[in-house]
Design an enzyme around this catalytic site. Sequence first.
Site, PDB file in Angstrom:
ATOM      1  N   GLY A 108       0.841  -1.192   0.000  1.00 51.70           N
ATOM      2  CA  GLY A 108       0.000   0.000   0.000  1.00 51.70           C
ATOM      3  C   GLY A 108       0.877   1.244   0.000  1.00 51.70           C
ATOM      4  N   GLY A 144       0.200  -4.919   0.525  1.00 51.56           N
ATOM      5  CA  GLY A 144      -1.053  -4.818  -0.214  1.00 51.56           C
ATOM      6  C   GLY A 144      -1.109  -5.706  -1.440  1.00 51.56           C
ATOM      7  CD  GLU A 192       2.786  -6.013   6.058  1.00 51.11           C
ATOM      8  OE1 GLU A 192       2.328  -5.822   4.924  1.00 51.11           O
ATOM      9  OE2 GLU A 192       3.411  -7.054   6.367  1.00 51.11           O
ATOM     10  CG  ASP A 226      -2.530  -4.930   6.383  1.00 49.79           C
ATOM     11  OD1 ASP A 226      -1.436  -5.277   5.902  1.00 49.79           O
ATOM     12  OD2 ASP A 226      -3.129  -3.894   5.998  1.00 49.79           O
TER      13      ASP A 226
END
Length: 470
Positions: free
Chosen positions: A96, A147, A170, A178
């Site tokens: 992301g 992402g 992350e 996530d």
Amino acid sequence: MPLRAKVTNPAFGAAAKMSTAPELPKELPGDEPDDVLFNSLYGVRLIELNRPKKLNSLNGSMARKILPRLKEWEKSQLANIVMLSGAGTKALCAGGDVAALALQNEKGPEGQQASADFFGLEYRLDHVIATYTKPFISVMDGITMGGGVGLSVHAPFRIATERTVFAMPETTIGFFPDVGGSFFLPRLDGEIGTYLALTSERLNGVQALYAGVATHYLHSSVLSNLTARLSELVFRDQASLPERLDLVNKTMAEFSIGLPSLEQEPIHLAGSLRSAIDRCFGHSTIEEIFKALEQETVQKEWAQRTLETLSSRSPTSLKVTLRQMRVGKQWTISETFQREYQIAAQFMKHPDFVEGVKARLMSKPPRQATWQPATLGEVTNDAVDVFFKLPEGESRLSLFNKINYKQYPHAYGLPSEAEIEKFVRDSSESANKTVSEFVQKWGHKEGVREKVAEVLARRTVQTPEGLRWE
């Protein structure tokens, strides 16, 4: 941790306050016009992430374009298969656009909520892919991280190539794995998922297949021919989704030109290293994992490197991530994204995310982040519990459909270690016969022989009565 009753929040039970289905997102005035390209080739619908200079990193503009298109194709009788890929040769999607989120968070509660809204949009998109009712293929050619993992690992078909670089980095930036990491990572063999989640270890090329992240390994040179061949497929009008997926799977097998030999590229997470991973990362607290690594004697150099890696990570991220790996095993795919939305929103308020992004991604050269709190001992169980609570009066993240499951419904990758264990315990076959049985049952899929042989060598002993699982 230890795991406590607090983790199971009544807000996720039968009496949970439910949201109505969300409206499909619309493009906003500031959205980039061509950051996603859509094309059709007969029955194949192609999605190309088109930000090659930014390694196709995912932003709200892209998600707002992809979601309506996916829902449209789901209803179209002319759309048979969806393929997702990235422009250029370097990445499917490197993650992301976290730098933009970090800057947004510094504006205070309003900016933090806007960042949380982006994650809500992203997770809805990932859930649509995870529950898609037509064959979906993600081409993990190049860097596939963060992402980009959410756009690929939940699809029934995930193609790794010689250029694939998979990672969930992350914890490096004060966040957590996530995009459905709570679901797919704990369901990998043994403690591989916990190891990948905490350390951000990379899997290159065929290693993504062996680890269970990818379902297929193809050379990048055959991808365009594969797309053309898939466009020619004709499904019977009444064919069920499993029948359609099986036909796609058989067609993809036609384009395999072999895996690198084990002499060229042995299975990385195998043998004594894999045993050490299961030994060290099977504990219920980060402190116990550190202690196990300090006491590791068989893979001493690896353990020392891993300790150094973990010591540089956000203590809060490590503790939240380990809790996530343990409780995520029990979550359904829908609950996964709803829970992760709450965890992400909490991280947007936490100082480690902004600090981690600035230190690792925005500083030139990158610097070591200054985490708050700075030590594992300062991160209490109560502090971790906050990430797993649904704030009072709030409803779950609304999703676009009610399809739900606790295990992935389609399995087109290599056999899992659990499947191999069950076969060994239920039969009295020799190692060679066991390998042959799996090769035949998996339709001579490449990689099956190597994977089964490695598991048997590591986990079984030959006895007069046959193999015994150790």
